[in-house]
Design a protein around this motif. Structure first.
Motif, PDB file in Angstrom:
ATOM      1  N   GLU A   1      -9.640  -4.902   3.056  1.00 30.32           N
ATOM      2  CA  GLU A   1      -8.967  -3.610   2.972  1.00 30.32           C
ATOM      3  C   GLU A   1      -8.059  -3.588   1.744  1.00 30.32           C
ATOM      4  OE1 GLU A   1      -7.564  -1.817   6.685  1.00 30.32           O
ATOM      5  OE2 GLU A   1      -8.510  -3.467   7.757  1.00 30.32           O
ATOM      6  N   PRO A   2      -7.757  -2.386   1.242  1.00 26.71           N
ATOM      7  CA  PRO A   2      -6.981  -2.299  -0.003  1.00 26.71           C
ATOM      8  C   PRO A   2      -5.527  -2.710   0.166  1.00 26.71           C
ATOM      9  CG  PRO A   2      -7.391  -0.119   0.893  1.00 26.71           C
ATOM     10  CD  PRO A   2      -8.197  -1.068   1.721  1.00 26.71           C
ATOM     11  N   GLU A   3      -4.937  -3.081  -0.961  1.00 22.49           N
ATOM     12  CA  GLU A   3      -3.505  -3.371  -0.995  1.00 22.49           C
ATOM     13  C   GLU A   3      -2.689  -2.090  -0.818  1.00 22.49           C
ATOM     14  OE1 GLU A   3      -2.188  -6.651  -1.798  1.00 22.49           O
ATOM     15  OE2 GLU A   3      -4.279  -7.196  -1.399  1.00 22.49           O
ATOM     16  N   HIS A   4      -3.236  -0.978  -1.261  1.00 21.72           N
ATOM     17  CA  HIS A   4      -2.498   0.289  -1.242  1.00 21.72           C
ATOM     18  C   HIS A   4      -3.497   1.428  -1.348  1.00 21.72           C
ATOM     19  CE1 HIS A   4       1.750   1.800  -1.730  1.00 21.72           C
ATOM     20  NE2 HIS A   4       1.092   2.919  -2.034  1.00 21.72           N
ATOM     21  N   LEU A   5      -3.147   2.577  -0.795  1.00 20.94           N
ATOM     22  CA  LEU A   5      -3.949   3.794  -0.907  1.00 20.94           C
ATOM     23  C   LEU A   5      -3.103   4.851  -1.616  1.00 20.94           C
ATOM     24  CD1 LEU A   5      -6.331   5.699  -0.279  1.00 20.94           C
ATOM     25  CD2 LEU A   5      -5.324   6.065   1.996  1.00 20.94           C
ATOM     26  N   PHE A   6      -3.604   5.345  -2.752  1.00 21.28           N
ATOM     27  CA  PHE A   6      -2.940   6.391  -3.520  1.00 21.28           C
ATOM     28  C   PHE A   6      -3.769   7.663  -3.393  1.00 21.28           C
ATOM     29  CE2 PHE A   6      -1.910   2.339  -5.521  1.00 21.28           C
ATOM     30  CZ  PHE A   6      -0.530   2.400  -5.634  1.00 21.28           C
ATOM     31  N   VAL A   7      -3.200   8.683  -2.763  1.00 26.29           N
ATOM     32  CA  VAL A   7      -3.901   9.963  -2.618  1.00 26.29           C
ATOM     33  C   VAL A   7      -3.138  11.019  -3.401  1.00 26.29           C
ATOM     34  CG1 VAL A   7      -4.993   9.396  -0.420  1.00 26.29           C
ATOM     35  CG2 VAL A   7      -2.732  10.461  -0.412  1.00 26.29           C
ATOM     36  N   SER A   8      -3.875  11.900  -4.066  1.00 24.18           N
ATOM     37  CA  SER A   8      -3.278  12.809  -5.040  1.00 24.18           C
ATOM     38  C   SER A   8      -3.904  14.194  -4.918  1.00 24.18           C
ATOM     39  CB  SER A   8      -3.512  12.241  -6.452  1.00 24.18           C
ATOM     40  OG  SER A   8      -3.104  13.133  -7.453  1.00 24.18           O
TER      41      SER A   8
ATOM     42  N   ASP B   1     -14.032  -8.347  -3.991  1.00 23.62           N
ATOM     43  CA  ASP B   1     -13.778  -9.774  -3.791  1.00 23.62           C
ATOM     44  C   ASP B   1     -12.432 -10.190  -4.374  1.00 23.62           C
ATOM     45  OD1 ASP B   1     -14.582  -9.274  -6.396  1.00 23.62           O
ATOM     46  OD2 ASP B   1     -15.578 -11.216  -6.638  1.00 23.62           O
ATOM     47  N   GLN B   2     -11.722  -9.248  -4.972  1.00 22.90           N
ATOM     48  CA  GLN B   2     -10.386  -9.474  -5.523  1.00 22.90           C
ATOM     49  C   GLN B   2      -9.462  -8.405  -4.951  1.00 22.90           C
ATOM     50  OE1 GLN B   2      -9.563 -11.990  -7.512  1.00 22.90           O
ATOM     51  NE2 GLN B   2     -11.611 -12.782  -7.909  1.00 22.90           N
ATOM     52  N   PRO B   3      -8.139  -8.618  -4.982  1.00 19.36           N
ATOM     53  CA  PRO B   3      -7.228  -7.577  -4.486  1.00 19.36           C
ATOM     54  C   PRO B   3      -7.512  -6.236  -5.155  1.00 19.36           C
ATOM     55  CG  PRO B   3      -6.022  -9.604  -4.914  1.00 19.36           C
ATOM     56  CD  PRO B   3      -7.404  -9.823  -5.450  1.00 19.36           C
ATOM     57  N   PHE B   4      -7.525  -5.171  -4.368  1.00 17.17           N
ATOM     58  CA  PHE B   4      -7.860  -3.860  -4.905  1.00 17.17           C
ATOM     59  C   PHE B   4      -7.026  -2.781  -4.221  1.00 17.17           C
ATOM     60  CE2 PHE B   4     -10.524  -4.401  -1.197  1.00 17.17           C
ATOM     61  CZ  PHE B   4     -10.609  -3.141  -0.616  1.00 17.17           C
ATOM     62  N   ALA B   5      -7.000  -1.618  -4.849  1.00 17.33           N
ATOM     63  CA  ALA B   5      -6.354  -0.429  -4.295  1.00 17.33           C
ATOM     64  C   ALA B   5      -7.236   0.764  -4.628  1.00 17.33           C
ATOM     65  CB  ALA B   5      -4.953  -0.251  -4.883  1.00 17.33           C
ATOM     66  N   PHE B   6      -7.072   1.849  -3.870  1.00 18.54           N
ATOM     67  CA  PHE B   6      -7.806   3.086  -4.127  1.00 18.54           C
ATOM     68  C   PHE B   6      -6.855   4.146  -4.675  1.00 18.54           C
ATOM     69  CE2 PHE B   6     -10.836   1.684  -0.635  1.00 18.54           C
ATOM     70  CZ  PHE B   6     -11.905   1.487  -1.478  1.00 18.54           C
ATOM     71  N   PHE B   7      -7.344   4.907  -5.672  1.00 19.02           N
ATOM     72  CA  PHE B   7      -6.683   6.127  -6.120  1.00 19.02           C
ATOM     73  C   PHE B   7      -7.728   7.227  -6.092  1.00 19.02           C
ATOM     74  CE2 PHE B   7      -5.761   9.455  -9.106  1.00 19.02           C
ATOM     75  CZ  PHE B   7      -4.407   9.677  -8.949  1.00 19.02           C
ATOM     76  N   GLY B   8      -7.381   8.359  -5.492  1.00 25.95           N
ATOM     77  CA  GLY B   8      -8.302   9.494  -5.500  1.00 25.95           C
ATOM     78  C   GLY B   8      -7.542  10.789  -5.629  1.00 25.95           C
ATOM     79  N   HIS B   9      -8.097  11.709  -6.414  1.00 25.98           N
ATOM     80  CA  HIS B   9      -7.468  13.019  -6.590  1.00 25.98           C
ATOM     81  C   HIS B   9      -8.331  14.089  -5.945  1.00 25.98           C
ATOM     82  CE1 HIS B   9      -4.816  15.982  -8.441  1.00 25.98           C
ATOM     83  NE2 HIS B   9      -5.906  16.702  -8.675  1.00 25.98           N
ATOM     84  N   SER B  10      -7.720  14.963  -5.146  1.00 24.11           N
ATOM     85  CA  SER B  10      -8.383  16.087  -4.488  1.00 24.11           C
ATOM     86  C   SER B  10      -9.534  15.554  -3.615  1.00 24.11           C
ATOM     87  CB  SER B  10      -8.846  17.094  -5.541  1.00 24.11           C
ATOM     88  OG  SER B  10      -9.155  18.330  -4.953  1.00 24.11           O
ATOM     89  N   MET B  11     -10.784  15.901  -3.901  1.00 24.00           N
ATOM     90  CA  MET B  11     -11.889  15.345  -3.117  1.00 24.00           C
ATOM     91  C   MET B  11     -11.857  13.821  -3.129  1.00 24.00           C
ATOM     92  SD  MET B  11     -16.039  15.773  -3.584  1.00 24.00           S
ATOM     93  CE  MET B  11     -16.127  14.656  -4.984  1.00 24.00           C
ATOM     94  N   GLY B  12     -11.491  13.240  -4.265  1.00 24.75           N
ATOM     95  CA  GLY B  12     -11.406  11.785  -4.372  1.00 24.75           C
ATOM     96  C   GLY B  12     -10.404  11.181  -3.404  1.00 24.75           C
ATOM     97  N   ALA B  13      -9.326  11.927  -3.084  1.00 22.31           N
ATOM     98  CA  ALA B  13      -8.335  11.435  -2.128  1.00 22.31           C
ATOM     99  C   ALA B  13      -8.950  11.312  -0.732  1.00 22.31           C
ATOM    100  CB  ALA B  13      -7.128  12.366  -2.091  1.00 22.31           C
TER     101      ALA B  13
END
Length: 238
Positions: free
Chosen positions: A99-106, A70-82
């Motif tokens: 939808e997220p403000e940004h997607l961080f995949v690692s 319900d607030q601005p959000f982003a995702f960060f995920g590493h390996s399987m988390g990505a």
């Protein structure tokens, strides 16, 4: 949550728990609220059965996370988390949700890249341990502790199954900006496999290489969080 702050929902790698992001909140920019996500069968949810297929796990997470979107959000995920973070973005889009403000995949190959590592969810215990040794990041004393490994192996096998039974389904690119982090010495995810992420969004996409092996995120927390803050600032200029 104060105006202008973004929730960073952090998803763990295979066998990992939300606790791996312990300490990130103290290092993050004041405008970033670090929110680790615990998966069923992991960490504080160890009493629950782990989910061994990606699509049911993503659907479950999308429903569970709905109250905090319900607030601005982003995702960060590493390996399987990505991969989970990426498919969560697509699931939210299908639901017509925020939808997220940004997607961080690692530390993960692009979702449509061919798999190059051994299939492990039905492998022997020793083969699983060999792969963990190859990837690094798991203390040798843990790998040599039979009781702890017996406790961990069901969760690890479920997580490996999530990855190894995943079939990429083409959909229109996301419209979410993306940052891709890679380890310069990662033996399992080569730079060319990271480049494929660019095709998964019509928005801007940036690749950042950091020193280290597959678990480079542990030694690069400050650099990663700095890049997170910079990317979010670029998308939300003051």
């Amino acid at each position: 949550m104060p105006p202008g702050r973004v929730r960073l929902l952090c998803l763990p790698y295979a066998g990992g728990a939300a606790s791996l992001y312990r300490g990130w909140g103290a290092l993050a920019d004041d405008r970033v609220e670090v929110c680790p996500v615990e998966l069923p069968g992991h960490g504080r949810r160890l009493a629950e059965s782990p989910v061994s297929r990606l699509r049911p796990l993503v659907a479950l997470l999308a429903t569970e996370l709905e109250p905090v979107l319900d607030q601005p959000f982003a995702f960060f995920g590493h390996s399987m988390g990505a991969l989970l973070a990426f498919e969560l973005c697509r699931e939210l889009r299908r639901r017509g949700a925020a939808e997220p403000e940004h997607l961080f995949v690692s530390g993960a190959s692009a979702p449509d890249a061919p798999r190059t590592r051994p299939v492990l969810h039905a492998a022997t215990d020793e083969e699983v341990k060999q792969e963990l040794r190859f990837l690094g990041g798991t203390p040798p004393e843990l790998l040599d502790n039979r009781e702890l490994m017996e406790l961990m192996l069901p969760t690890l096998r479920a997580d490996f199954s999530v990855l190894e039974t995943y079939h990429y389904r083409p959909e229109p690119p996301l419209t979410v900006p993306m940052t891709v982090f890679g380890g310069a010495a990662d033996p399992s995810v080569r730079p060319q496999a990271l480049q494929g992420w660019r095709a998964q969004t019509s928005a801007r996409a940036r690749l950042e290489m950091l020193p280290g092996d597959h678990f480079f995120l542990h030694a690069s927390v400050v650099e990663i969080l700095g890049a997170v803050a910079g990317a979010l600032d670029a998308g939300n200029p003051a």
